[in-house]
Each structure stands twice: as C-alpha cells, then as structure tokens.
Design a protein around this motif. Structure first.
Motif, PDB file in Angstrom:
ATOM      1  N   MET A   1       3.308  11.541   8.361  1.00 53.38           N
ATOM      2  CA  MET A   1       4.281  11.129   7.371  1.00 53.38           C
ATOM      3  C   MET A   1       5.517  12.015   7.479  1.00 53.38           C
ATOM      4  SD  MET A   1       3.983  11.018   3.195  1.00 53.38           S
ATOM      5  CE  MET A   1       2.816   9.672   3.211  1.00 53.38           C
ATOM      6  N   ARG A   2       6.693  11.387   7.403  1.00 52.57           N
ATOM      7  CA  ARG A   2       7.939  12.147   7.435  1.00 52.57           C
ATOM      8  C   ARG A   2       8.651  12.002   6.094  1.00 52.57           C
ATOM      9  NH1 ARG A   2      12.713  11.351  12.004  1.00 52.57           N
ATOM     10  NH2 ARG A   2      14.175  12.939  11.217  1.00 52.57           N
ATOM     11  N   LEU A   3       9.079  13.116   5.537  1.00 55.75           N
ATOM     12  CA  LEU A   3       9.769  13.144   4.249  1.00 55.75           C
ATOM     13  C   LEU A   3      11.196  13.613   4.457  1.00 55.75           C
ATOM     14  CD1 LEU A   3       6.985  14.889   2.113  1.00 55.75           C
ATOM     15  CD2 LEU A   3       7.367  12.437   2.406  1.00 55.75           C
ATOM     16  N   LEU A  29       8.851   7.926   5.624  1.00 57.74           N
ATOM     17  CA  LEU A  29       8.458   7.187   6.829  1.00 57.74           C
ATOM     18  C   LEU A  29       6.976   7.448   7.072  1.00 57.74           C
ATOM     19  CD1 LEU A  29       8.981   5.608   9.473  1.00 57.74           C
ATOM     20  CD2 LEU A  29       9.677   7.783  10.511  1.00 57.74           C
ATOM     21  N   LYS A  30       6.148   6.388   6.980  1.00 57.33           N
ATOM     22  CA  LYS A  30       4.705   6.549   7.134  1.00 57.33           C
ATOM     23  C   LYS A  30       4.268   6.231   8.556  1.00 57.33           C
ATOM     24  CE  LYS A  30       3.401   5.781   2.323  1.00 57.33           C
ATOM     25  NZ  LYS A  30       2.509   5.044   1.406  1.00 57.33           N
ATOM     26  N   ALA A  31       3.033   6.644   8.869  1.00 61.26           N
ATOM     27  CA  ALA A  31       2.504   6.467  10.217  1.00 61.26           C
ATOM     28  C   ALA A  31       2.389   4.998  10.602  1.00 61.26           C
ATOM     29  CB  ALA A  31       1.145   7.149  10.339  1.00 61.26           C
ATOM     30  N   ASP A  32       2.257   4.101   9.614  1.00 60.03           N
ATOM     31  CA  ASP A  32       2.152   2.678   9.925  1.00 60.03           C
ATOM     32  C   ASP A  32       3.498   2.052  10.242  1.00 60.03           C
ATOM     33  OD1 ASP A  32       3.360   2.542   7.436  1.00 60.03           O
ATOM     34  OD2 ASP A  32       1.763   1.404   6.471  1.00 60.03           O
ATOM     35  N   VAL A  90      -6.750  10.269   8.582  1.00 61.38           N
ATOM     36  CA  VAL A  90      -7.280   9.017   8.033  1.00 61.38           C
ATOM     37  C   VAL A  90      -7.742   9.246   6.596  1.00 61.38           C
ATOM     38  CG1 VAL A  90      -9.028   7.221   8.277  1.00 61.38           C
ATOM     39  CG2 VAL A  90      -7.995   8.245  10.315  1.00 61.38           C
ATOM     40  N   ASP A  91      -7.241   8.418   5.698  1.00 61.40           N
ATOM     41  CA  ASP A  91      -7.607   8.560   4.287  1.00 61.40           C
ATOM     42  C   ASP A  91      -8.942   7.865   4.023  1.00 61.40           C
ATOM     43  OD1 ASP A  91      -6.145   9.312   1.513  1.00 61.40           O
ATOM     44  OD2 ASP A  91      -7.445   7.565   1.244  1.00 61.40           O
ATOM     45  N   PRO A  92      -9.849   8.493   3.269  1.00 61.79           N
ATOM     46  CA  PRO A  92     -11.155   7.872   3.006  1.00 61.79           C
ATOM     47  C   PRO A  92     -11.088   6.711   2.037  1.00 61.79           C
ATOM     48  CG  PRO A  92     -10.944   9.929   1.797  1.00 61.79           C
ATOM     49  CD  PRO A  92      -9.740   9.847   2.696  1.00 61.79           C
ATOM     50  N   GLY A  93      -9.925   6.524   1.376  1.00 58.46           N
ATOM     51  CA  GLY A  93      -9.792   5.429   0.429  1.00 58.46           C
ATOM     52  C   GLY A  93     -10.232   5.822  -0.967  1.00 58.46           C
ATOM     53  N   LEU A  94      -9.970   4.940  -1.903  1.00 57.82           N
ATOM     54  CA  LEU A  94     -10.285   5.180  -3.300  1.00 57.82           C
ATOM     55  C   LEU A  94     -11.793   5.114  -3.532  1.00 57.82           C
ATOM     56  CD1 LEU A  94      -9.032   5.491  -6.182  1.00 57.82           C
ATOM     57  CD2 LEU A  94      -9.216   3.004  -6.371  1.00 57.82           C
ATOM     58  N   ILE A  95     -12.319   6.133  -4.196  1.00 56.95           N
ATOM     59  CA  ILE A  95     -13.731   6.138  -4.546  1.00 56.95           C
ATOM     60  C   ILE A  95     -13.900   5.436  -5.891  1.00 56.95           C
ATOM     61  CG2 ILE A  95     -15.725   7.575  -5.103  1.00 56.95           C
ATOM     62  CD1 ILE A  95     -14.553   9.707  -3.268  1.00 56.95           C
ATOM     63  N   ALA A 128      -8.042  -0.276   8.863  1.00 54.10           N
ATOM     64  CA  ALA A 128      -7.194   0.889   9.104  1.00 54.10           C
ATOM     65  C   ALA A 128      -6.601   1.443   7.818  1.00 54.10           C
ATOM     66  CB  ALA A 128      -6.078   0.527  10.080  1.00 54.10           C
ATOM     67  N   ILE A 129      -6.619   0.662   6.736  1.00 57.43           N
ATOM     68  CA  ILE A 129      -6.024   1.119   5.474  1.00 57.43           C
ATOM     69  C   ILE A 129      -7.068   1.289   4.377  1.00 57.43           C
ATOM     70  CG2 ILE A 129      -3.731   0.207   5.968  1.00 57.43           C
ATOM     71  CD1 ILE A 129      -4.405  -2.226   4.229  1.00 57.43           C
ATOM     72  N   GLY A 130      -8.345   1.274   4.757  1.00 61.34           N
ATOM     73  CA  GLY A 130      -9.400   1.468   3.771  1.00 61.34           C
ATOM     74  C   GLY A 130     -10.413   0.338   3.834  1.00 61.34           C
ATOM     75  N   PRO A 131     -11.568   0.531   3.199  1.00 60.69           N
ATOM     76  CA  PRO A 131     -12.631  -0.472   3.280  1.00 60.69           C
ATOM     77  C   PRO A 131     -12.438  -1.631   2.295  1.00 60.69           C
ATOM     78  CG  PRO A 131     -13.389   1.416   2.027  1.00 60.69           C
ATOM     79  CD  PRO A 131     -12.009   1.764   2.511  1.00 60.69           C
ATOM     80  N   VAL A 132     -12.730  -2.835   2.779  1.00 60.55           N
ATOM     81  CA  VAL A 132     -12.757  -4.015   1.912  1.00 60.55           C
ATOM     82  C   VAL A 132     -14.106  -4.026   1.188  1.00 60.55           C
ATOM     83  CG1 VAL A 132     -12.695  -6.531   1.860  1.00 60.55           C
ATOM     84  CG2 VAL A 132     -11.267  -5.276   3.488  1.00 60.55           C
ATOM     85  N   ASP A 133     -14.087  -4.256  -0.113  1.00 60.15           N
ATOM     86  CA  ASP A 133     -15.324  -4.178  -0.895  1.00 60.15           C
ATOM     87  C   ASP A 133     -16.433  -5.051  -0.317  1.00 60.15           C
ATOM     88  OD1 ASP A 133     -14.330  -2.365  -2.691  1.00 60.15           O
ATOM     89  OD2 ASP A 133     -13.648  -3.879  -4.106  1.00 60.15           O
TER      90      ASP A 133
END
Length: 219
Positions: A1-3, A29-32, A90-95, A128-133
């Motif tokens: 990520m660039r700030l 600017l994000k990695a995606d 890599v983000d683990p996503g919302l718990i 790539a952006i987190g798990p689908v339920d």
C-alpha cells in the motif's frame, strides 16, 4: 500500500467530469491497483476513486490513473507532504461473531432451506480479497455465493458485490449469482441488493436450530 499526503487538485475524465480544487488530501494506492482520494472527514468514504484493474502513470507533478474503460483520474500535485509504501501482506479477513459463524454452519448443513436441490460446494471459499461465507449450487446447477450477516446493511451488500465481481472472472464458476442472508436486512440494503440482482433472505436463527419453524422468508 502506498500513502501520499499532498496539496493537490483532482480531475475525473470519463462518462461525466468532476473536479476537486486545490486542498490537502490523502491518496491511497492499494496492491490491487485501486486508487482513492480522501479528505479528513466523510468517515471511510473517498472523495473520488478508481476501481481495479487500472494503471498508474507518474510524471513530474502529476499522477494519471487509467482504467480499462478509458476513464482517467488525474491528480496534479502542488506539494507532497508525505509519501510512503507499506507491505501489508494477505489479510485474513473479518472474523465473524458467534451468531454469524453459527448461522453459516447451520445453513451449510441445511442447504435445502434455500431451495430444493441446492447443494454446498464449500464454506469459507477462498478468494484474493477474503473468504466467501458459502459457495453453493442451485437446482439448475448455477453457482451461488452467499454472504451471511447477523444484521444486513449496505456494507454487506458491497462486500458481496466485490466477491461476485471476482468470482465471475473464473470461467469454471461463472456465471455466479449472489444471495445476501441475514437475521435482519435494512430497507436500504435490500434496495441496493435488488438493484444489483442479488437475492435477499431473512434467516430465522431459532428456526435453523430446530426451535421454531425452519422456513426462510425469501424476498
């Protein structure tokens, strides 16, 4: 990520045109490949943005962000106050909380409540952006992504929309439909979901647990 924090003007050139006059702003600017411009208010909402995939061209005193539709976001830099890059990984996503996690488990075990002939592909389907339920198939064999919330609001619909955009790039899965499932769905979220072709399901937690009527109310 660039700030990047800078005094800048921003011009959007595309189907419409928009201009942000000179002011101090945060550019992310994000990695995606996405780029968003923020002021020091509006909570998380950007003043303007460009969704991925897009390309960034840097020149002296300006950034030009171009997407596949040919639209441009032109950031003219008057003064750069901060410029840094950070590797977030890599983000683990919302718990999910206990109720949401249990709803997911119950629904995965009882796919028939969504419709006769519905079958489970996988819980927590990775993207790539987190798990689908839940990823499943309806009676016709079409792929369906299910996002589960305890309380269904606009953010949840936006989250499912991002998953669908990504899943539909996979030729082995596409076309992928969406179902937004929650114990309570806010009217604004229902309107947005309907507008995007996403089905809405109100979940009866006690019913899924076998305490009350186990039918879901479909909209």
């Amino acid at each position: 990520m660039r700030l990047l924090i800078a005094r800048c003007t921003v011009d959007y050139v595309g189907r419409l045109s928009a201009h942000l006059p000179l002011a101090k702003r945060l550019v992310i600017l994000k990695a995606d490949g996405s780029v968003s411009i923020h002021a020091d208010d509006r909570a998380y909402k950007p003043l303007n943005w460009m969704s991925p995939p897009c390309t960034l061209k840097e020149a002296d005193g300006s950034w030009t962000v171009l997407n596949k539709a040919g639209e441009k976001l032109i950031i003219t830099l008057e003064e750069v106050l901060h410029d840094s890059s950070h590797e977030l990984g890599v983000d683990p996503g919302l718990i999910k909380d206990g109720v949401e996690a249990h709803l997911q488990e119950l629904l995965a075990d009882r796919m028939e409540v969504l419709g006769e002939g519905w079958t489970l592909i996988r819980r927590e389907y990775p993207t790539a952006i987190g798990p689908v339920d839940i990823l499943c198939r309806d009676a016709s064999g079409a792929t369906v992504a299910v996002e589960i919330k305890r309380r269904g609001e606009i953010d949840g619909v936006e989250q499912l929309t991002r998953y669908l955009e990504l899943l539909n790039r996979d030729p082995l899965l596409a076309p992928v439909k969406g179902v937004f499932a929650a114990q309570e769905i806010k009217p604004q979220a229902k309107v947005l979901a309907t507008d995007r072709g996403i089905g809405c399901v109100v979940l009866d937690y006690d019913g899924l647990r076998g305490i009350e009527d186990d039918k879901l109310r479909l909209f």
